[in-house]
Scaffold this motif. Structure first.
Motif, mmCIF file in Angstrom:
data_model
loop_
_atom_site.group_PDB
_atom_site.id
_atom_site.type_symbol
_atom_site.label_atom_id
_atom_site.label_comp_id
_atom_site.label_asym_id
_atom_site.label_seq_id
_atom_site.Cartn_x
_atom_site.Cartn_y
_atom_site.Cartn_z
ATOM 1 N N TYR A 96 3.061 -0.117 -37.475
ATOM 2 C CA TYR A 96 3.858 -0.956 -37.550
ATOM 3 C C TYR A 96 3.487 -2.499 -36.720
ATOM 4 C CZ TYR A 96 7.183 2.300 -39.823
ATOM 5 O OH TYR A 96 7.584 3.289 -41.124
ATOM 6 N N GLY A 97 2.068 -2.740 -36.768
ATOM 7 C CA GLY A 97 2.287 -3.794 -36.063
ATOM 8 C C GLY A 97 1.977 -4.337 -34.530
ATOM 9 N N ARG A 117 2.975 -6.637 -40.567
ATOM 10 C CA ARG A 117 2.974 -5.237 -40.857
ATOM 11 C C ARG A 117 4.413 -4.739 -40.396
ATOM 12 N NH1 ARG A 117 -2.168 -6.198 -38.149
ATOM 13 N NH2 ARG A 117 -0.990 -4.713 -36.596
ATOM 14 N N ALA A 118 4.437 -5.062 -39.253
ATOM 15 C CA ALA A 118 5.517 -4.752 -38.911
ATOM 16 C C ALA A 118 6.932 -4.607 -39.937
ATOM 17 C CB ALA A 118 6.315 -5.685 -37.809
ATOM 18 N N ASP A 162 0.125 -12.225 -38.493
ATOM 19 C CA ASP A 162 -0.957 -10.412 -38.895
ATOM 20 C C ASP A 162 0.397 -9.691 -38.483
ATOM 21 O OD1 ASP A 162 -1.910 -11.856 -40.678
ATOM 22 O OD2 ASP A 162 -3.828 -11.338 -39.297
ATOM 23 N N SER A 163 0.639 -9.088 -37.522
ATOM 24 C CA SER A 163 1.556 -8.370 -36.774
ATOM 25 C C SER A 163 3.094 -8.002 -37.711
ATOM 26 C CB SER A 163 1.626 -8.310 -34.826
ATOM 27 O OG SER A 163 0.128 -8.652 -34.553
ATOM 28 N N TYR A 164 3.437 -10.019 -37.268
ATOM 29 C CA TYR A 164 4.726 -9.866 -38.049
ATOM 30 C C TYR A 164 4.550 -8.165 -39.240
ATOM 31 C CZ TYR A 164 9.570 -11.973 -38.789
ATOM 32 O OH TYR A 164 11.372 -12.123 -39.535
ATOM 33 N N ILE A 175 3.766 -4.171 -32.438
ATOM 34 C CA ILE A 175 4.952 -5.618 -31.760
ATOM 35 C C ILE A 175 5.070 -5.505 -30.777
ATOM 36 C CG2 ILE A 175 6.952 -7.165 -31.625
ATOM 37 C CD1 ILE A 175 6.237 -7.402 -34.750
#
Length: 482
Positions: A445-446, A388-389, A384-386, A448
């Motif tokens: 943006y995740g 969104r980024a 999910d973070s990837y 990250i």
């Protein structure tokens, strides 16, 4: 790592070029047997290989109804269940017996339990912990990111200490267990034969009990009362190992443990605590208790070296009776960047693929399959973070910078210097690249990256250290560079 590896290699074709493969959060929801470029995974000529997840129609089922996957071995005896002709849940050609052998050789989901040829590396860490316990009589905190093998190291210390005559006891913590629960559990395993009938207490020797737990008062007890009971230990040295201590969220528990550290040290009681947990630093595990720092030895578990990762892969292969092509081992090292969890996981899936094809050597084709499986099995939060980024505009630029971050040389804590995001011919990173780094720290943006602020400069680290390996595999997968 050479300076050239600190930025995306020039031979990688740009993301978004014609023929580019999967994109977006749904990229890996297709056939698990697909190859790294999104095409159905095809066996070599003459090989009857069915992708994982494929189904054969049941003779008793109506056309179009898939046969449900089922277990093919009974629990007792290791025999196949009646009617289990095939193994729909596994790669075709991979029998339960072979699969079991590979699971023993490569153990991504299970810590090493024994000190044997499959326990690789960590010599310096083991020496430091043993020295702290044996020579300094200090308590030890073993910490680091997920997937580094902390529990395997703790298991090794438990075995090594036991061989030296220590009474080694280990317990995995959880949020449900209280301080009293955990230490009652430990004391139940310390037999009364280790009780010292004190000279100043002639009645102590007449007490009849089985374990030290019976010396505690019923119900709750204080740290002082626990300390008094532990002071009765003699003729041994007790090593208490608390694994996965990061699960403990109760502040009262942490305060009591800090008090116990201090009391045990001040009383010179032959009891040592080894606390193991996921954390970036000591405060995350124990909270801020400066008074106990002198009685603790913090040991940060570093990433493994490429040499150790290579030995880990080859030891597992030898145990399973197969080999890995040298270039496959090298590529695994490049993907995992010292994280043993992913080395074990890639090794397991790649070995399964090779064995299912009737081969005894793991080749690049098998590694491609293994990478696909690792991406499919990645933590939901990482995926999910990837997504969104990279959901914003200028996706290709974002991907290049993110890949550059994953390729940057990092210290043992996973922190890297943005100066290593070199441009063409070693030029300083562009202003745009540095802006993207700041953007990747934002939740929209995740989230990250996390900034590591230092005087006059800011370095960065991945918030979830497993994101580095995910980015490397995902980008190699999409760019056809496996």
């Amino acid at each position: 790592m050479t300076p050239q590896m600190a930025r995306p290699a020039s031979h990688l074709r740009p993301v978004g070029a014609p023929g580019d493969g999967m994109r977006g959060p749904d990229a890996f929801r297709g056939d698990p047997g697909g190859d790294p470029r999104g095409r159905p995974y095809q066996p070599p000529s003459g090989q009857a290989y069915a992708p994982l997840g494929s189904h054969r129609p049941s003779p008793a089922a109506s056309p179009g109804d898939p046969e449900l996957p089922r277990f093919t071995m009974t629990v007792n005896g290791g025999l196949r269940a009646p009617g289990a002709v095939g193994s729909p849940a596994m790669l075709k050609g991979l029998t339960p017996e072979l699969n079991g052998l590979l699971r023993e050789a490569f153990t991504p989901t299970r810590p090493k339990q024994q000190l044997n040829s499959l326990f690789i590396g960590r010599t310096d860490t083991l020496k430091r912990i043993i020295s702290a316990i044996e020579e300094e009589r200090a308590h030890v905190i073993l910490f680091g990111d997920r997937g580094r093998g902390k529990t395997s190291v703790a298991n090794a210390i438990e075995k090594i200490a036991g061989q030296a005559g220590y009474l080694s006891l280990k317990l995995t913590c959880s949020a449900e267990l209280s301080f009293e629960d955990i230490f009652r559990h430990f004391l139940k395993k310390i037999p009364s034969t280790y009780y010292r009938s004190g000279i100043d207490n002639p009645f102590a020797s007449r007490r009849s009990f089985t374990s030290f737990n019976e010396l505690l008062p019923e119900g709750g007890f204080s740290v002082t009362e626990l300390n008094e009971v532990l002071s009765g230990i003699h003729a041994t040295h007790v090593l208490l190992i608390l694994d996965e201590y990061d699960r403990v969220t109760d502040e009262d528990f942490r305060n009591k443990l800090a008090e116990l550290f201090k009391n045990l040290t001040d009383s010179s009681i032959p009891v040592t605590l080894l606390v193991v947990g996921v954390a970036e630093n000591l405060d995350q595990l124990l909270g801020k208790h400066p008074s106990i720092q002198r009685s603790l030895v913090p040991v940060h578990l570093p990433l493994m070296t490429d040499v150790e990762i290579s030995r880990l892969i080859n030891a597992g292969a030898e145990n399973a009776g197969i080999t890995f092509a040298p270039d496959v081992v090298d590529r695994v090292c490049e993907f995992v960047r010292g994280l043993p969890y992913y080395a074990q996981l890639l090794g397991l899936h790649a070995a399964r693929s090779a064995v299912s094809r009737g081969l005894t050597q793991v080749e690049r084709e098998d590694l491609a399959y293994a990478v696909t499986r690792c991406l499919q099995e990645a933590e939901r939060g990482i995926v999910d973070s990837y997504a969104r980024a990279l959901a914003a505009e200028r996706r290709a630029e974002l991907e290049d910078v993110l890949l550059g971050c994953a390729l940057c040389q990092a210290d043992s804590y996973g922190t890297f210097d943005p100066k290593d995001l070199a441009g063409p011919n070693g030029a300083e990173p562009s202003k745009e690249a540095l802006e993207i780094l700041e953007r990747l720290c934002r939740e929209d943006y995740g989230g990250i990256l996390a900034p590591v602020v230092e005087p006059g400069w800011t370095r960065y680290r991945f918030r979830n250290q497993m994101m580095r390996q995910y980015v490397l595999m995902r980008q190699a997968h999409e760019r056809g560079q496996i």
